[in-house]
Design an enzyme around this catalytic site. Structure first.
Site, short mmCIF file in Angstrom:
data_model
loop_
_atom_site.label_atom_id
_atom_site.label_comp_id
_atom_site.label_asym_id
_atom_site.label_seq_id
_atom_site.Cartn_x
_atom_site.Cartn_y
_atom_site.Cartn_z
CG HIS A 1 -1.73 2.53 -2.03
ND1 HIS A 1 -1.73 3.23 -0.82
CD2 HIS A 1 -1.48 3.37 -2.97
CE1 HIS A 1 -1.54 4.42 -1.21
NE2 HIS A 1 -1.25 4.55 -2.50
CB ILE B 1 -1.09 -4.86 0.25
CG1 ILE B 1 -1.96 -6.16 0.00
CG2 ILE B 1 -1.36 -3.67 0.76
CD1 ILE B 1 -2.48 -6.82 1.36
CB CYS B 2 1.78 -0.73 -2.22
SG CYS B 2 3.20 0.48 -2.24
CG LEU B 3 0.25 -1.35 4.63
CD1 LEU B 3 -0.40 0.07 4.48
CD2 LEU B 3 -0.77 -2.34 5.00
#
Lengths: 84, 139
Positions: free
Chosen positions: B71, B78-80
């Protein structure tokens, strides 16, 4: 001896009764005010949600107004409803 | 400030840097022991807009060492979900750091996101302008 009181000056302190010390949004103490206000007190009151979480009214209103779809409590993400 | 007094393990704020510009922080982070990232050191950059905390900060990994994680893109993005659509104004820098350490710690295999090369070529410098698709909650 008799004492005659000619005058007196009352001094009182106050504080909000909340289950937390500070607002989870602006992080200022509840006994202070939100970052947009200058003086604590009735002009910067606290409000409670049905979920029992508490914020400065100005902080939670700003958050709810910024949310289009879901109006959730910032702490627990339950739907925000003002406690009567 | 709780991040200075009781930071998550391995997390320190670059105080001098934050003093130079209050709206841009660098946080040093160490991979948690017993995880794939043990002993690795990373830097996170936080940028706060004037609308913070009603608007989420821009958070990316910066520096030489970007964690290899499904991620995390090689440009540091950041994929969050808590950094965009699941943002809450009650989330502190400490809470964001803890989420990122937790995301690293639950990783089973170090690899880049499958669309890494396409994403880093086409994305905006600001990860908040990316329309993220949050679908994988396993790591």
């Amino acid at each position: 001896m008799k004492v005659r009181i000619k005058g007196w000056t009352g001094v009182a302190t106050w504080r909000w009764v909340a289950n937390d010390d500070s607002c989870g949004i602006c992080r200022m103490p509840f006994d202070g005010c939100c970052s947009d206000c200058r003086l604590p007190g009735d002009d910067c009151p606290l409000v409670w949600g049905c979920c029992s979480h508490c914020f400065h009214i100005h902080c939670i209103m700003k958050w709810l107004q910024s949310q289009q779809l879901h109006q959730q409590c910032p702490m627990c993400r339950q739907e925000w409803k003002f406690k009567e | 400030m709780s991040l200075l007094k009781e930071p998550p393990p391995g997390v320190t704020v670059d105080v001098d840097q934050a003093h130079t510009k209050l709206t841009e922080w660098v946080v040093h982070m160490e991979g948690a022991s017993g995880t794939l990232y043990e002993g690795e050191k990373f830097q996170l950059q936080f940028k706060f807009s004037p609308k913070y905390p009603f608007d989420s900060p821009e958070v990316i990994f910066v520096g030489e060492h970007i964690p290899i994680h499904p991620h995390i893109y090689s440009n540091g993005h950041i994929c969050l979900s808590i950094l965009t659509e699941d943002w809450s104004p009650a989330l502190s820098v400490q809470a964001i750091c803890l989420s990122i350490i937790s995301m690293l710690s639950s990783c089973k295999e170090k690899k880049r996101p499958p669309d890494n090369s396409y994403y880093v070529k086409t994305c905006s410098a600001n990860p908040k302008k990316t329309k993220w698709w949050y679908h994988d909650d396993t790591v």
